[in-house]
Motif scaffolding. Structure first.
Motif, PDB file in Angstrom:
ATOM      1  N   LEU A  68      -2.515  -1.724   9.465  1.00 57.20           N
ATOM      2  CA  LEU A  68      -3.747  -0.958   9.337  1.00 57.20           C
ATOM      3  C   LEU A  68      -4.089  -0.394  10.710  1.00 57.20           C
ATOM      4  CD1 LEU A  68      -6.038  -0.011   7.516  1.00 57.20           C
ATOM      5  CD2 LEU A  68      -7.314  -2.053   8.151  1.00 57.20           C
ATOM      6  N   SER A  69      -3.977   0.912  10.848  1.00 58.05           N
ATOM      7  CA  SER A  69      -4.155   1.554  12.152  1.00 58.05           C
ATOM      8  C   SER A  69      -5.579   2.011  12.407  1.00 58.05           C
ATOM      9  CB  SER A  69      -3.206   2.755  12.279  1.00 58.05           C
ATOM     10  OG  SER A  69      -1.859   2.340  12.151  1.00 58.05           O
ATOM     11  N   GLY A  70      -6.396   2.101  11.371  1.00 56.57           N
ATOM     12  CA  GLY A  70      -7.758   2.569  11.554  1.00 56.57           C
ATOM     13  C   GLY A  70      -8.603   2.278  10.345  1.00 56.57           C
ATOM     14  N   GLU A  71      -9.896   2.591  10.462  1.00 59.42           N
ATOM     15  CA  GLU A  71     -10.844   2.233   9.416  1.00 59.42           C
ATOM     16  C   GLU A  71     -11.093   3.336   8.398  1.00 59.42           C
ATOM     17  OE1 GLU A  71     -11.751  -0.285  13.043  1.00 59.42           O
ATOM     18  OE2 GLU A  71     -11.358   1.853  12.678  1.00 59.42           O
ATOM     19  N   ASP A  72     -10.414   4.482   8.501  1.00 58.52           N
ATOM     20  CA  ASP A  72     -10.711   5.601   7.620  1.00 58.52           C
ATOM     21  C   ASP A  72      -9.856   5.585   6.348  1.00 58.52           C
ATOM     22  OD1 ASP A  72      -8.270   6.269   8.685  1.00 58.52           O
ATOM     23  OD2 ASP A  72      -8.946   8.106   9.663  1.00 58.52           O
ATOM     24  N   GLN A  73     -10.183   6.503   5.428  1.00 58.43           N
ATOM     25  CA  GLN A  73      -9.576   6.505   4.095  1.00 58.43           C
ATOM     26  C   GLN A  73      -8.050   6.569   4.109  1.00 58.43           C
ATOM     27  OE1 GLN A  73      -8.156   9.504   2.728  1.00 58.43           O
ATOM     28  NE2 GLN A  73      -7.803   8.821   0.614  1.00 58.43           N
ATOM     29  N   PRO A  74      -7.401   7.451   4.887  1.00 53.74           N
ATOM     30  CA  PRO A  74      -5.937   7.477   4.847  1.00 53.74           C
ATOM     31  C   PRO A  74      -5.308   6.145   5.251  1.00 53.74           C
ATOM     32  CG  PRO A  74      -6.782   9.480   5.863  1.00 53.74           C
ATOM     33  CD  PRO A  74      -7.945   8.545   5.734  1.00 53.74           C
ATOM     34  N   ASN A  75      -5.890   5.484   6.237  1.00 48.69           N
ATOM     35  CA  ASN A  75      -5.329   4.209   6.676  1.00 48.69           C
ATOM     36  C   ASN A  75      -5.579   3.094   5.667  1.00 48.69           C
ATOM     37  OD1 ASN A  75      -4.087   4.435   9.451  1.00 48.69           O
ATOM     38  ND2 ASN A  75      -6.050   5.427   9.851  1.00 48.69           N
ATOM     39  N   ILE A  76      -6.753   3.093   5.032  1.00 47.34           N
ATOM     40  CA  ILE A  76      -7.031   2.087   4.008  1.00 47.34           C
ATOM     41  C   ILE A  76      -6.073   2.268   2.837  1.00 47.34           C
ATOM     42  CG2 ILE A  76      -8.734   1.217   2.371  1.00 47.34           C
ATOM     43  CD1 ILE A  76      -9.278   0.496   5.309  1.00 47.34           C
ATOM     44  N   LEU A  77      -5.832   3.509   2.450  1.00 45.58           N
ATOM     45  CA  LEU A  77      -4.917   3.784   1.342  1.00 45.58           C
ATOM     46  C   LEU A  77      -3.508   3.297   1.670  1.00 45.58           C
ATOM     47  CD1 LEU A  77      -4.801   4.994  -1.465  1.00 45.58           C
ATOM     48  CD2 LEU A  77      -4.364   7.223  -0.424  1.00 45.58           C
ATOM     49  N   ARG A  78      -3.051   3.555   2.893  1.00 41.03           N
ATOM     50  CA  ARG A  78      -1.718   3.078   3.287  1.00 41.03           C
ATOM     51  C   ARG A  78      -1.653   1.555   3.304  1.00 41.03           C
ATOM     52  NH1 ARG A  78      -1.641   7.935   6.469  1.00 41.03           N
ATOM     53  NH2 ARG A  78      -2.728   6.948   8.215  1.00 41.03           N
ATOM     54  N   ASN A  79      -2.759   0.914   3.641  1.00 38.91           N
ATOM     55  CA  ASN A  79      -2.789  -0.548   3.631  1.00 38.91           C
ATOM     56  C   ASN A  79      -2.641  -1.096   2.210  1.00 38.91           C
ATOM     57  OD1 ASN A  79      -4.927  -3.142   3.489  1.00 38.91           O
ATOM     58  ND2 ASN A  79      -3.460  -3.197   5.173  1.00 38.91           N
ATOM     59  N   ILE A  80      -3.303  -0.449   1.238  1.00 38.12           N
ATOM     60  CA  ILE A  80      -3.169  -0.872  -0.164  1.00 38.12           C
ATOM     61  C   ILE A  80      -1.720  -0.694  -0.622  1.00 38.12           C
ATOM     62  CG2 ILE A  80      -3.937  -0.446  -2.532  1.00 38.12           C
ATOM     63  CD1 ILE A  80      -6.611   0.538  -1.342  1.00 38.12           C
ATOM     64  N   GLU A  81      -1.126   0.434  -0.258  1.00 39.07           N
ATOM     65  CA  GLU A  81       0.276   0.683  -0.621  1.00 39.07           C
ATOM     66  C   GLU A  81       1.199  -0.339   0.031  1.00 39.07           C
ATOM     67  OE1 GLU A  81       0.022   5.545  -1.205  1.00 39.07           O
ATOM     68  OE2 GLU A  81       0.423   4.690   0.777  1.00 39.07           O
ATOM     69  N   ALA A  82       0.825  -0.831   1.226  1.00 39.25           N
ATOM     70  CA  ALA A  82       1.656  -1.816   1.919  1.00 39.25           C
ATOM     71  C   ALA A  82       1.723  -3.130   1.154  1.00 39.25           C
ATOM     72  CB  ALA A  82       1.122  -2.048   3.331  1.00 39.25           C
ATOM     73  N   TRP A  83       0.647  -3.492   0.449  1.00 37.42           N
ATOM     74  CA  TRP A  83       0.687  -4.692  -0.385  1.00 37.42           C
ATOM     75  C   TRP A  83       1.775  -4.565  -1.460  1.00 37.42           C
ATOM     76  CZ3 TRP A  83      -2.239  -9.285  -0.511  1.00 37.42           C
ATOM     77  CH2 TRP A  83      -3.272  -9.379   0.438  1.00 37.42           C
ATOM     78  N   VAL A  84       1.844  -3.406  -2.083  1.00 34.68           N
ATOM     79  CA  VAL A  84       2.831  -3.184  -3.150  1.00 34.68           C
ATOM     80  C   VAL A  84       4.241  -3.290  -2.594  1.00 34.68           C
ATOM     81  CG1 VAL A  84       3.699  -1.519  -4.840  1.00 34.68           C
ATOM     82  CG2 VAL A  84       1.238  -1.763  -4.471  1.00 34.68           C
ATOM     83  N   GLU A  85       4.480  -2.640  -1.464  1.00 36.86           N
ATOM     84  CA  GLU A  85       5.817  -2.646  -0.877  1.00 36.86           C
ATOM     85  C   GLU A  85       6.200  -4.024  -0.360  1.00 36.86           C
ATOM     86  OE1 GLU A  85       8.290  -0.404   2.725  1.00 36.86           O
ATOM     87  OE2 GLU A  85       6.302   0.303   2.121  1.00 36.86           O
ATOM     88  N   ARG A  86       5.305  -4.661   0.377  1.00 36.48           N
ATOM     89  CA  ARG A  86       5.630  -5.950   0.997  1.00 36.48           C
ATOM     90  C   ARG A  86       5.969  -7.022  -0.030  1.00 36.48           C
ATOM     91  NH1 ARG A  86       3.853  -8.402   5.724  1.00 36.48           N
ATOM     92  NH2 ARG A  86       4.096  -6.306   6.588  1.00 36.48           N
ATOM     93  N   PHE A  87       5.247  -7.040  -1.149  1.00 36.12           N
ATOM     94  CA  PHE A  87       5.416  -8.123  -2.111  1.00 36.12           C
ATOM     95  C   PHE A  87       6.174  -7.688  -3.372  1.00 36.12           C
ATOM     96  CE2 PHE A  87       1.564  -9.121   0.368  1.00 36.12           C
ATOM     97  CZ  PHE A  87       2.032 -10.269   1.003  1.00 36.12           C
ATOM     98  N   GLY A  88       6.787  -6.515  -3.351  1.00 37.59           N
ATOM     99  CA  GLY A  88       7.639  -6.086  -4.450  1.00 37.59           C
ATOM    100  C   GLY A  88       6.925  -6.010  -5.783  1.00 37.59           C
ATOM    101  N   LEU A  89       5.766  -5.361  -5.813  1.00 42.91           N
ATOM    102  CA  LEU A  89       4.930  -5.356  -7.015  1.00 42.91           C
ATOM    103  C   LEU A  89       5.176  -4.178  -7.947  1.00 42.91           C
ATOM    104  CD1 LEU A  89       1.519  -6.352  -5.344  1.00 42.91           C
ATOM    105  CD2 LEU A  89       3.297  -7.862  -6.261  1.00 42.91           C
ATOM    106  N   LEU A  90       5.912  -3.174  -7.496  1.00 43.01           N
ATOM    107  CA  LEU A  90       6.040  -1.944  -8.268  1.00 43.01           C
ATOM    108  C   LEU A  90       6.592  -2.150  -9.683  1.00 43.01           C
ATOM    109  CD1 LEU A  90       5.507   1.071  -8.079  1.00 43.01           C
ATOM    110  CD2 LEU A  90       7.834   1.377  -7.198  1.00 43.01           C
ATOM    111  N   PRO A  91       7.590  -3.040  -9.906  1.00 49.84           N
ATOM    112  CA  PRO A  91       8.109  -3.193 -11.277  1.00 49.84           C
ATOM    113  C   PRO A  91       7.069  -3.627 -12.303  1.00 49.84           C
ATOM    114  CG  PRO A  91       9.637  -4.130  -9.696  1.00 49.84           C
ATOM    115  CD  PRO A  91       8.383  -3.815  -8.933  1.00 49.84           C
ATOM    116  N   GLN A  92       5.970  -4.241 -11.849  1.00 43.18           N
ATOM    117  CA  GLN A  92       4.955  -4.708 -12.788  1.00 43.18           C
ATOM    118  C   GLN A  92       3.779  -3.753 -12.912  1.00 43.18           C
ATOM    119  OE1 GLN A  92       5.206  -8.500 -10.449  1.00 43.18           O
ATOM    120  NE2 GLN A  92       4.683  -9.430 -12.412  1.00 43.18           N
TER     121      GLN A  92
END
Length: 431
Positions: A68-92
């Motif tokens: 998370l590089s900053g507090e604004d919307q683009p960075n928050i969105l990338r942080n949410i996407e990072a959860w999906v990538e890090r924990f392999g959630l996309l198949p579900q």
């Protein structure tokens, strides 16, 4: 339409709450599907303009080493996407799958989308509470005033050299007032029925709410009445120093009922240049806004900072359909999250979104205990009550019932250490 095989759990909503719940459901080995109505995950943060941001430091939003590089919307969105990538959630995750109806069934829940139906024993409604932007009904007669809700103002440069009117008395309105002075509005009028408490600061707003100090108070066992007394003393001193006693709320700040909103530095620095009207908007005609007190304001651009309504119409539960707002819904939830008037249903929004806490931090603890409850340990059993459960108080509530997640005695030492000594420059660990 196809009917999918029986599932343990369906999660509705692909925002930060739903994604975190999916992570813990996967950890628990539950057969789970997350349904997201859009073509990509992100929830509200997918829709918000890029200037929108969180209300506290990025170190208090993110968990572990998720980027998370900053507090604004683009960075928050990338942080949410990072959860999906890090924990392999996309198949579900099922994208482009808006839920048209979710109803209790013999085996738990039947959840219907345009493309198929899902049967699951448990359901988590993670669609949040900021679903439908609120724009009050007013009389409009040949109005040439441009109007935007705070969620729809994509280009803040639109305020430059304009006569701006901002409506609302909470966090969204404070953001809009700040934005006006950041982008060179010609004049600013503020219309509000009442103003919510804020914590005035001359720093960026991310530093206006000290979540780590609140955690210390809570883990040291200070009663809420004592914490309220300390907060009120601090707030009154800050209002006096900032010279904004005119907008001080009539009632005392109460952590059980109010969210601690950080002040906005540009709004405060330019406070004397804001025309203030404690009124309601009644009419719009040509370039004129008519107020409930009879005043007439000339304006080019009207910005609605009037918040959102909760929309849970897809849940076929009569009591929810009649509920008005988060407070009423939370009054029907065991331990703030398990809905009392329908079987096997968890609602995330009422217990977190208007509290004073980091939403990922709170959702992670709640999600982990939801999986314990689904696994057979009765965790969410405390009778419904009025009042917010904030920040580390959520852990204290869960620990009394979820001993598999919070071992007796050991959990308190761990969270006391986190509250007292965890470095401010580091994010909290993932639970």
């Amino acid at each position: 339409m196809t009917t999918n095989p029986q599932l343990d759990l369906v999660i509705v909503g692909g925002g930060i709450g739903g994604i975190i719940c999916l992570k813990y459901a996967k950890d628990a080995g539950l057969k789970t599907v997350l349904l997201e109505r859009r073509e990509r995950i992100g929830g509200l943060w997918r829709d918000l303009p890029s200037w929108q941001d969180i209300q506290f430091r990025k170190e208090d939003w993110t968990l572990g080493d998720l980027p998370l590089s900053g507090e604004d919307q683009p960075n928050i969105l990338r942080n949410i996407e990072a959860w999906v990538e890090r924990f392999g959630l996309l198949p579900q995750i099922r994208l482009n799958a808006p839920v048209t109806r979710a109803r209790p069934s013999e085996n738990g829940w039947q959840v219907t989308t345009d493309l198929g139906a899902y049967e699951a024993k448990w359901l988590i409604a993670a669609t949040g509470a900021h679903n439908r932007p609120v724009v009050p009904e007013v009389e409009r007669s040949d109005s040439s005033i441009v109007e935007y809700h705070s969620s729809a103002l994509r280009d803040p440069e639109l305020v430059r050299d304009k006569r701006i009117a901002v409506v609302g008395g909470g966090a969204s309105a404070y953001d809009l007032l700040d934005l006006c002075f950041a982008h060179g509005a010609r004049s600013v009028a503020w219309i509000y029925r009442s103003a919510k408490w804020m914590r005035p600061t001359r720093q960026p707003k991310y530093f206006g709410t000290d979540m780590r100090r609140l955690a210390k108070y809570q883990m040291l066992g200070l009663p809420v009445s004592t914490i309220n007394r300390l907060i009120n003393r601090d707030l009154r001193a800050r209002y006096a120093k900032a010279g904004i006693n005119e907008i001080m709320p009539d009632s005392e700040f109460d952590l059980r009922r109010h969210q601690l909103i950080p002040g906005r530095s540009r709004m405060l620095a330019n406070f004397r240049h804001i025309e203030r009207y404690r009124r309601e908007v009644q009419s719009l005609h040509d370039k004129t806004i008519g107020l409930s007190g009879g005043e007439q304001i000339e304006s080019d651009l009207l910005l609605w900072g009037t918040g959102y309504d909760v929309e849970l119409g897809y849940l076929d539960v009569e009591a929810l359909a009649k509920a008005k707002g988060l407070t009423e819904i939370s009054g029907h939830c065991y331990s703030a999250f398990r809905y009392a008037d329908a079987p096997n249903l968890f609602l995330l929004a009422p217990g977190v979104l208007e509290t004073s806490t980091s939403t990922p931090w709170a959702y992670s603890h709640v999600a982990k205990s939801i999986m314990s409850h689904i696994g057979g340990r009765p965790v969410f059993t405390r009778a419904p009550r009025q009042g917010l459960t904030n920040h580390f108080e959520i852990v204290k509530m869960l620990a009394s019932r979820d001993r598999s997640t919070y071992p007796f005695g050991l959990w308190y030492g761990k969270y006391l250490w986190l509250a007292m000594f965890h470095p401010r420059a580091r994010s909290m660990p993932i639970p």
